[in-house]
Design an enzyme around this catalytic site. Structure first.
Site, PDB file in Angstrom:
ATOM      1  N   LYS A  32      -2.304  49.617  46.421  1.00  0.00           N
ATOM      2  CA  LYS A  32      -1.146  49.342  45.574  1.00  0.00           C
ATOM      3  C   LYS A  32      -0.317  50.598  45.447  1.00  0.00           C
ATOM      4  O   LYS A  32      -0.848  51.695  45.343  1.00  0.00           O
ATOM      5  CB  LYS A  32      -1.595  48.883  44.194  1.00  0.00           C
ATOM      6  CG  LYS A  32      -1.950  47.423  44.149  1.00  0.00           C
ATOM      7  CD  LYS A  32      -2.184  46.954  42.739  1.00  0.00           C
ATOM      8  CE  LYS A  32      -0.922  47.114  41.904  1.00  0.00           C
ATOM      9  NZ  LYS A  32      -1.165  46.965  40.481  1.00  0.00           N
ATOM     10  N   GLN A  67      -7.846  40.562  45.096  1.00  0.00           N
ATOM     11  CA  GLN A  67      -6.620  40.410  44.305  1.00  0.00           C
ATOM     12  C   GLN A  67      -5.494  40.036  45.259  1.00  0.00           C
ATOM     13  O   GLN A  67      -5.530  40.389  46.439  1.00  0.00           O
ATOM     14  CB  GLN A  67      -6.260  41.719  43.599  1.00  0.00           C
ATOM     15  CG  GLN A  67      -7.252  42.156  42.558  1.00  0.00           C
ATOM     16  CD  GLN A  67      -7.149  41.340  41.273  1.00  0.00           C
ATOM     17  OE1 GLN A  67      -6.090  40.825  40.925  1.00  0.00           O
ATOM     18  NE2 GLN A  67      -8.260  41.205  40.585  1.00  0.00           N
ATOM     19  N   ILE A  68      -4.487  39.332  44.743  1.00  0.00           N
ATOM     20  CA  ILE A  68      -3.322  39.000  45.558  1.00  0.00           C
ATOM     21  C   ILE A  68      -2.118  39.792  45.065  1.00  0.00           C
ATOM     22  O   ILE A  68      -1.956  40.007  43.863  1.00  0.00           O
ATOM     23  CB  ILE A  68      -3.023  37.488  45.578  1.00  0.00           C
ATOM     24  CG1 ILE A  68      -2.758  36.945  44.180  1.00  0.00           C
ATOM     25  CG2 ILE A  68      -4.151  36.729  46.271  1.00  0.00           C
ATOM     26  CD1 ILE A  68      -2.252  35.513  44.154  1.00  0.00           C
ATOM     27  N   TYR A  69      -1.299  40.243  46.028  1.00  0.00           N
ATOM     28  CA  TYR A  69      -0.128  41.056  45.718  1.00  0.00           C
ATOM     29  C   TYR A  69       1.023  40.705  46.648  1.00  0.00           C
ATOM     30  O   TYR A  69       0.806  40.422  47.830  1.00  0.00           O
ATOM     31  CB  TYR A  69      -0.437  42.548  45.904  1.00  0.00           C
ATOM     32  CG  TYR A  69      -1.513  43.052  44.998  1.00  0.00           C
ATOM     33  CD1 TYR A  69      -1.267  43.248  43.646  1.00  0.00           C
ATOM     34  CD2 TYR A  69      -2.783  43.319  45.486  1.00  0.00           C
ATOM     35  CE1 TYR A  69      -2.270  43.704  42.803  1.00  0.00           C
ATOM     36  CE2 TYR A  69      -3.783  43.771  44.652  1.00  0.00           C
ATOM     37  CZ  TYR A  69      -3.519  43.962  43.309  1.00  0.00           C
ATOM     38  OH  TYR A  69      -4.512  44.404  42.472  1.00  0.00           O
TER      39      TYR A  69
END
EC number: 1.5.1.3
Length: 78
Positions: A32, A67-69
């Site tokens: 991220k 996790q999705i981003y």
């Protein structure tokens, strides 16, 4: 067991292909760009009306956690 009329009768299974213009590919290492830290490998992708290009990232620190981003939140690492 009865099925309701809105159930999917034939679930999708098997391989899928990333879009030809995808920013990342399966297995690419990313993190991220800002906010809470998350680093890992691309394990899938998704798209919605609000997120035309998004990725599922499996954590290197916590294997099995995903996790999705959106693409804009991620950067490639070596």
């Amino acid at each position: 067991m009865e099925r309701s009329s809105n159930e999917v009768s034939n679930p999708v299974a098997g391989n899928f292909v990333f879009p030809s213009n995808a920013t990342f590919g399966m297995g690419d290492r990313v993190r991220k760009k800002s906010g809470a830290a998350w680093q890992g490998q691309i394990v899938g992708w998704y798209c919605t009306n609000l997120t035309p290009e998004g990725y599922a990232v499996e954590s290197e620190a916590h294997p099995g956690s995903v996790q999705i981003y959106p693409v804009a939140a991620l950067e490639r690492i070596n």
